[in-house]
Design a protein around this motif. Structure first.
Motif, short mmCIF file in Angstrom:
data_model
loop_
_atom_site.label_atom_id
_atom_site.label_comp_id
_atom_site.label_asym_id
_atom_site.label_seq_id
_atom_site.Cartn_x
_atom_site.Cartn_y
_atom_site.Cartn_z
N UNK A 53 -3.86 -53.83 49.01
CA UNK A 53 -4.76 -55.22 49.10
C UNK A 53 -5.98 -54.89 49.62
N UNK A 54 -6.22 -54.36 50.93
CA UNK A 54 -7.44 -53.98 51.57
C UNK A 54 -8.35 -53.22 50.64
N UNK A 55 -7.61 -52.01 50.38
CA UNK A 55 -8.35 -50.88 49.43
C UNK A 55 -9.04 -51.83 48.19
N UNK A 56 -8.26 -52.68 47.32
CA UNK A 56 -8.92 -53.32 46.34
C UNK A 56 -9.78 -54.23 46.63
N UNK A 57 -9.76 -54.87 47.97
CA UNK A 57 -10.68 -56.14 48.32
C UNK A 57 -11.93 -54.98 48.51
N UNK A 58 -11.87 -54.13 49.14
CA UNK A 58 -13.13 -53.17 49.69
C UNK A 58 -13.68 -52.40 48.53
N UNK A 59 -12.96 -52.26 47.47
CA UNK A 59 -13.64 -51.84 45.98
C UNK A 59 -14.43 -53.04 45.58
N UNK A 60 -13.77 -54.05 45.52
CA UNK A 60 -14.34 -55.16 44.92
C UNK A 60 -15.86 -55.63 45.53
N UNK A 61 -15.82 -55.41 46.83
CA UNK A 61 -16.98 -55.55 47.56
C UNK A 61 -18.19 -54.38 47.61
N UNK A 62 -17.50 -53.26 46.69
CA UNK A 62 -18.64 -52.15 46.68
C UNK A 62 -18.38 -51.05 47.67
N UNK A 63 -17.32 -51.28 48.62
CA UNK A 63 -17.27 -50.38 49.78
C UNK A 63 -16.64 -49.38 49.28
N UNK A 64 -17.04 -47.96 49.59
CA UNK A 64 -16.67 -46.78 48.85
C UNK A 64 -16.10 -45.69 49.91
N UNK A 65 -16.50 -45.95 51.32
CA UNK A 65 -16.28 -45.03 52.16
C UNK A 65 -16.15 -45.65 53.53
N UNK A 66 -15.57 -44.97 54.53
CA UNK A 66 -15.53 -45.46 56.00
C UNK A 66 -16.94 -45.71 56.57
N UNK A 67 -17.82 -44.65 56.06
CA UNK A 67 -19.39 -44.90 56.64
C UNK A 67 -19.77 -46.06 55.95
N UNK A 68 -19.53 -46.73 54.88
CA UNK A 68 -19.81 -47.96 54.50
C UNK A 68 -19.38 -49.16 55.29
N UNK A 69 -18.18 -48.98 55.63
CA UNK A 69 -17.45 -50.03 56.66
C UNK A 69 -18.26 -49.92 57.85
N UNK A 70 -18.43 -48.80 58.41
CA UNK A 70 -19.19 -48.72 59.77
C UNK A 70 -20.58 -49.20 59.61
N UNK A 71 -21.19 -49.09 58.51
CA UNK A 71 -22.61 -49.82 58.32
C UNK A 71 -22.43 -51.20 58.36
#
Length: 87
Positions: A53-71
């Motif tokens: 679920x988290x991976x799908x939610x991240x993809x919907x939000x345009x998050x492609x990497x852990x670097x995106x999350x860190x930012x």
């Protein structure tokens, strides 16, 4: 569902601990180990579902990497992003 007998090697101390618990719960070693394995597998399945679920939610939000999350976290903590119309 049929049963199957298996042999496993466990550390002596772990077996002793399991036996004490089984005895205190008025059941045998097999019942205790069977329940422990079942609970482990159920817990693993729940966590896998959460991660999917988290991976799908991240993809919907345009998050492609852990670097995106860190930012995103950095910007949020430093007030550089808007949430709910507030800065």
């Amino acid at each position: 569902m049929g049963s199957m007998t298996i042999n496993i090697a466990l550390p002596r101390l772990l077996v002793k601990r399991a036996d004490l618990v089984a005895k205190s719960e008025y059941r045998n070693r097999s019942e205790l180990i069977r329940e422990a394995l079942l609970r482990y597998l159920e817990n693993l399945e729940k966590w896998q579902k959460i991660f999917r679920w988290g991976k799908a939610a991240g993809m919907r939000a345009g998050i492609k990497s852990e670097a995106d999350v860190d930012k995103i976290v950095y910007e949020f903590r430093h007030g550089k992003t808007k949430t709910n119309g507030h800065s």
